[in-house]
Write an enzyme that holds these catalytic residues in place. Structure first.
Site: not given
Ligand code: GLN
Length: 242
Positions: A94, A129, A195
């Site tokens: 990520c 998101r 994750h």
């Molecule tokens: N900040 C990054 C995004 O939102 C990574 C988020 C994360 O590592 N969960 O794309």
């Protein structure tokens, strides 16, 4: 590395360790020990120098601000670049994945320079998101079973010419740019949005990293029942949404 030793480096746990990504280190460490390897694990905080002699480097996800700081410090430090030049394996998740690319959008809304260790560029996704369970087919060249993971990111990632897609999505978003890909890799550097922690759901990825580090084609098999139960549960969650 010497014959029976494996140096694992967990990069910046103080900045990049969301959603239990530290579990990735635990799984790689355990599966290496189960194969009789003498594992040395180094947790390197962001105020410490990145050692250049590690075999496997693991990097987790993070919120937008820690991600900006981590990228700045990794570039200033230079150790991860030197480790990759020495043939080290890197596996990133990520925010860690975005940092390894050429550019990403930071918490200030600016395009920020990444490490350029993966030929990818991340931008901020226009839509909602990307959140939820994912099921994807890993590049058949890597010989791994389907990838299960949990994604939570606003950034989306475009692959350049020398980055290979790590997986092709069946359920979920992955890189989120409409090409159906999830993650990216080159010879020794891997990035994923997954994750889970992803190694707990996909222990064969941990084995792949160990094999690459040892330069062997196979490892003695180990008990996988617990992992398999978790895999099946999470694959069901991705394929049969409530
Ligand atoms: N900040 C990054 C995004 O939102 C990574 C988020 C994360 O590592 N969960 O794309």
């Amino acid at each position: 590395m010497s014959d029976n030793s494996l140096r694992l480096v967990w990069v910046y746990p103080d900045l990049l360790s969301t959603y239990g990504d530290q579990g990735n280190v635990l799984v790689v460490e355990r599966r290496a020990r189960q194969r009789g390897l003498d594992v040395q694990r180094l947790d390197v905080r962001s105020d410490q120098a990145i050692p250049t002699s590690g075999d496997i480097y693991l990097i987790g996800g993070g919120e937008d601000r820690p991600q900006r700081l981590a990228a700045e410090r990794l570039i200033r430090d230079g150790g991860l670049h030197r480790a990759v030049e020495n043939g080290a394996i890197v596996f990133s998740v990520c925010a860690g994945y975005q940092i390894l690319g050429h550019q990403f959008v930071n918490d200030l809304g600016e395009q920020q320079e990444g490490l350029g260790l993966l030929d990818v560029v991340s931008t901020r996704g226009e839509g909602a998101r990307c959140v939820g369970d994912v099921l994807a087919d890993i590049d058949p060249k890597l010989g791994l079973p389907p990838l299960t993971g949990f994604e939570n990111h606003q950034g989306v990632t475009h692959l350049g010419e020398t980055a290979k897609p790590f997986a092709k999505v069946r359920f979920g978003n992955g890189n989120g740019v409409g090409d159906g890909y999830e993650g990216a890799y080159n010879d020794t550097v891997f990035g994923t949005y997954m994750h889970g922690p992803v190694m707990a759901r996909n222990p064969h990825i941990a084995d792949l990293l160990i094999k690459l580090a040892l330069d062997v084609n196979a490892l003695p098999s180990v008990e996988d029942r617990w992992y398999e139960a978790l895999r099946q549960e999470r694959i069901a969650a991705a394929t049969q949404p409530a």
